[in-house]
Design a protein around this motif. Structure first.
Motif, PDB file in Angstrom:
ATOM      1  N   THR A  31       0.828  -1.205   0.000  1.00 24.13           N
ATOM      2  CA  THR A  31       0.000   0.000   0.000  1.00 24.13           C
ATOM      3  C   THR A  31       0.859   1.251   0.000  1.00 24.13           C
ATOM      4  OG1 THR A  31      -0.062  -0.115   2.373  1.00 24.13           O
ATOM      5  CG2 THR A  31      -1.828  -1.185   1.169  1.00 24.13           C
TER       6      THR A  31
ATOM      7  N   LYS B 282       1.678   2.052  -3.558  1.00 21.54           N
ATOM      8  CA  LYS B 282       0.543   2.651  -4.238  1.00 21.54           C
ATOM      9  C   LYS B 282       0.324   4.087  -3.798  1.00 21.54           C
ATOM     10  CE  LYS B 282      -2.233  -1.329  -5.370  1.00 21.54           C
ATOM     11  NZ  LYS B 282      -3.448  -2.069  -5.012  1.00 21.54           N
TER      12      LYS B 282
ATOM     13  N   ASP C 182      -6.732  11.476   1.234  1.00 24.64           N
ATOM     14  CA  ASP C 182      -7.771  11.731   2.211  1.00 24.64           C
ATOM     15  C   ASP C 182      -8.736  12.815   1.747  1.00 24.64           C
ATOM     16  OD1 ASP C 182      -5.522  11.144   4.920  1.00 24.64           O
ATOM     17  OD2 ASP C 182      -7.015   9.852   4.008  1.00 24.64           O
TER      18      ASP C 182
ATOM     19  N   ARG D 185     -20.820  12.680  -5.729  1.00 25.76           N
ATOM     20  CA  ARG D 185     -21.851  11.665  -5.817  1.00 25.76           C
ATOM     21  C   ARG D 185     -23.180  12.260  -5.393  1.00 25.76           C
ATOM     22  NH1 ARG D 185     -20.829   6.913  -2.022  1.00 25.76           N
ATOM     23  NH2 ARG D 185     -18.998   6.651  -3.312  1.00 25.76           N
TER      24      ARG D 185
ATOM     25  N   ARG E 202     -11.581  12.245  -1.028  1.00 30.68           N
ATOM     26  CA  ARG E 202     -12.692  11.378  -0.717  1.00 30.68           C
ATOM     27  C   ARG E 202     -13.948  12.215  -0.452  1.00 30.68           C
ATOM     28  NH1 ARG E 202     -11.870   8.790   4.420  1.00 30.68           N
ATOM     29  NH2 ARG E 202      -9.856   8.171   3.570  1.00 30.68           N
TER      30      ARG E 202
ATOM     31  N   LYS F 226     -15.272  13.206  -3.680  1.00 32.39           N
ATOM     32  CA  LYS F 226     -16.045  12.173  -4.344  1.00 32.39           C
ATOM     33  C   LYS F 226     -17.425  12.044  -3.708  1.00 32.39           C
ATOM     34  CE  LYS F 226     -14.618   7.892  -4.204  1.00 32.39           C
ATOM     35  NZ  LYS F 226     -13.759   6.762  -4.537  1.00 32.39           N
ATOM     36  N   GLU F 227     -17.449  12.179  -2.400  1.00 33.71           N
ATOM     37  CA  GLU F 227     -18.745  12.118  -1.738  1.00 33.71           C
ATOM     38  C   GLU F 227     -19.642  13.273  -2.196  1.00 33.71           C
ATOM     39  OE1 GLU F 227     -18.190   8.675   0.098  1.00 33.71           O
ATOM     40  OE2 GLU F 227     -19.969   9.884   0.449  1.00 33.71           O
TER      41      GLU F 227
ATOM     42  N   ARG G 115     -13.721   0.895   1.490  1.00 34.85           N
ATOM     43  CA  ARG G 115     -12.896   1.551   2.496  1.00 34.85           C
ATOM     44  C   ARG G 115     -13.592   2.763   3.079  1.00 34.85           C
ATOM     45  NH1 ARG G 115      -8.991   5.702   1.451  1.00 34.85           N
ATOM     46  NH2 ARG G 115      -7.390   5.753   3.075  1.00 34.85           N
TER      47      ARG G 115
ATOM     48  N   ARG H 252      -9.362  13.655 -14.203  1.00 31.95           N
ATOM     49  CA  ARG H 252      -9.761  12.283 -13.892  1.00 31.95           C
ATOM     50  C   ARG H 252     -10.307  12.274 -12.476  1.00 31.95           C
ATOM     51  NH1 ARG H 252      -5.707   9.788 -10.832  1.00 31.95           N
ATOM     52  NH2 ARG H 252      -6.298   7.719 -11.499  1.00 31.95           N
ATOM     53  N   PRO H 253     -11.175  11.340 -12.199  1.00 32.45           N
ATOM     54  CA  PRO H 253     -11.722  11.277 -10.838  1.00 32.45           C
ATOM     55  C   PRO H 253     -10.619  10.992  -9.833  1.00 32.45           C
ATOM     56  CG  PRO H 253     -12.397   9.389 -12.139  1.00 32.45           C
ATOM     57  CD  PRO H 253     -11.834  10.392 -13.085  1.00 32.45           C
TER      58      PRO H 253
ATOM     59  N   PRO I 239      -8.787   6.938  -4.740  1.00 31.47           N
ATOM     60  CA  PRO I 239      -9.356   6.655  -3.422  1.00 31.47           C
ATOM     61  C   PRO I 239      -8.338   6.638  -2.303  1.00 31.47           C
ATOM     62  CG  PRO I 239      -9.140   4.653  -4.659  1.00 31.47           C
ATOM     63  CD  PRO I 239      -8.715   5.752  -5.579  1.00 31.47           C
ATOM     64  N   ARG I 240      -7.062   6.786  -2.630  1.00 29.28           N
ATOM     65  CA  ARG I 240      -6.065   6.621  -1.571  1.00 29.28           C
ATOM     66  C   ARG I 240      -5.897   7.866  -0.733  1.00 29.28           C
ATOM     67  NH1 ARG I 240      -5.428   1.686  -0.152  1.00 29.28           N
ATOM     68  NH2 ARG I 240      -5.720   0.401  -1.987  1.00 29.28           N
TER      69      ARG I 240
ATOM     70  N   ASP J 189     -11.146   4.376 -15.292  1.00 26.01           N
ATOM     71  CA  ASP J 189      -9.765   4.288 -15.728  1.00 26.01           C
ATOM     72  C   ASP J 189      -8.888   3.581 -14.708  1.00 26.01           C
ATOM     73  OD1 ASP J 189      -8.835   7.689 -14.825  1.00 26.01           O
ATOM     74  OD2 ASP J 189     -10.138   6.202 -13.889  1.00 26.01           O
TER      75      ASP J 189
END
Lengths: 223, 144
Positions: free
Chosen positions: A191, A194, A213, A223, A216, A219-220, B133, A206-207, A210-211, B121
């Motif tokens: 990890t 990554k 902080d 959405r 996120r 993204k919430e 997660r 690009r979106p 997820p790694r 992607d």
């Protein structure tokens, strides 16, 4: 066949003499010491699995494992006793404490240390303990360990048997330790690689990955 | 010494470890209970090896050799186990084994359909792990 039969007859003779001469009502000094240290060990083990404070559980585990090392000494297995002190008390408990600290275990009392099926677990453990103690006492009630004479587990005896009869499993064990070392490193590295790889592509539309902080919450929100 | 003393002590220690494995909620405490069970087995091996080495004439000292092997395997097990627990804690934000129910059959289904569509992607592994997660990580951050 004949040495096995001789050993069996010798064991039977030892057993019968043990039944005649040694009773549970007149314990020897070694037995009293074993019993006292065993009570301390069992109590420390019970506190280890029942305490609410996670760090105290690791520290009581030290008491239990050290008590087991003393029991090995009383059974004249000296080398095993010092290996127990070196590996368990020295490194395994330190590893467990590191794990508790790294997973941010609470320092004080944590009320949710035990899960909801605690009473089922207690019933299973008590039933298993009753069955095992009954069977073991019934089977080995008259068996006597002769602790006099040379030590059964001195370094010379253990080393000779380990490097004469057990060389191949010993070497296989070194391969297993190497595999465990490599596996622990891989599990810890993956990890992290990554995480260092995700910030490297600069921001095309690009979106977000997820790694990290902060994205996120993006993204919430998206959405 | 009667053989019943170490045998009974090892049986009691094993059942203590059994209770700990079944009843504890933190994964590291479960590992500690597994260590207790392994030590009970070690005590049994040592006691029977001492008895056999004094009773029979020639033994291979298999009990003590197996005790050493068990100690080494337990050390490897605790290393790998802690690495797994730390990786799970880093990804999910918790070491609580009651929460880690992603492979349960009748659990709450993950809402990874939307993440799978908007993370086209990326690889599937990242999308699934990211979607699994998000919720426990925020929960752990709220508790920490």
């Amino acid at each position: 066949m004949s040495p096995a039969a001789a050993a069996a007859t010798a064991a039977r003779a030892t057993t019968t003499t043990a039944a005649e001469t040694h009773g549970f009502l007149s314990p020897t000094g070694v037995e009293i010491a074993f019993l006292l240290v065993g009570l301390v060990t069992f109590g420390a083990a019970v506190v280890t699995v029942t305490t609410k404070q996670l760090v105290h559980a690791a520290l009581w585990l030290v008491v239990a494992l050290g008590g087991l090392a003393v029991e090995y000494l009383l059974l004249t297995a000296e080398f095993i006793a010092w290996v127990q002190v070196l590996i368990y008390v020295g490194s395994v408990v330190v590893l467990l404490l590191f794990g508790l600290m790294l997973t941010r275990a609470p320092i004080g009392r944590s009320p949710d240390a035990d899960s909801g099926n605690r009473w089922v677990a207690l019933a299973v453990a008590v039933a298993a303990a009753a069955a095992l103690v009954w069977v073991v006492v019934d089977a080995f009630r008259t068996t006597w360990i002769d602790l006099d004479g040379a030590a059964a587990g001195s370094t010379a005896v253990t080393g000779a048997s380990l490097f004469q009869s057990w060389v191949l499993p010993f070497e296989a064990l070194s391969v297993l330790l190497l595999a465990a070392l490599v596996g622990a490193i891989v599990l810890s590295r993956r990890t992290k690689a990554k995480a260092t790889a995700t910030p490297s592509p600069p921001g095309p539309p690009r979106p977000p990955g997820p790694r990290s902080d902060v994205p996120r919450s993006d993204k919430e929100g998206a959405r | 010494m009667h053989l019943a003393y170490p045998a009974v002590l090892s049986a009691l220690l094993f059942c203590t470890g059994l209770y700990g494995v079944l009843a504890r909620r933190n994964a590291i405490l479960v590992l500690m209970s597994v260590e207790l069970m392994l030590n009970a087995v070690n005590l049994n091996l040592v006691a029977f090896d001492v008895w056999l080495s004094k009773t029979a004439q020639d033994t291979l000292h298999s009990g003590q050799a197996l005790t050493l092997f068990t100690i080494a395997i337990a050390a490897a097990e605790i290393g790998i186990g802690l690495a797994i627990v730390l990786a799970v804690h880093r990804n999910r934000g918790t070491a609580n084994i009651d929460v880690l129910r992603d492979t349960a059959e009748s659990g709450t289904a993950d809402t990874d359909g939307t993440d799978g569509t908007d993370g086209t992607d990326e690889s599937d592994d990242d999308a699934v792990s990211g979607s699994a997660r998000s919720e426990p990580a925020e929960k752990a951050e709220a508790t920490a």
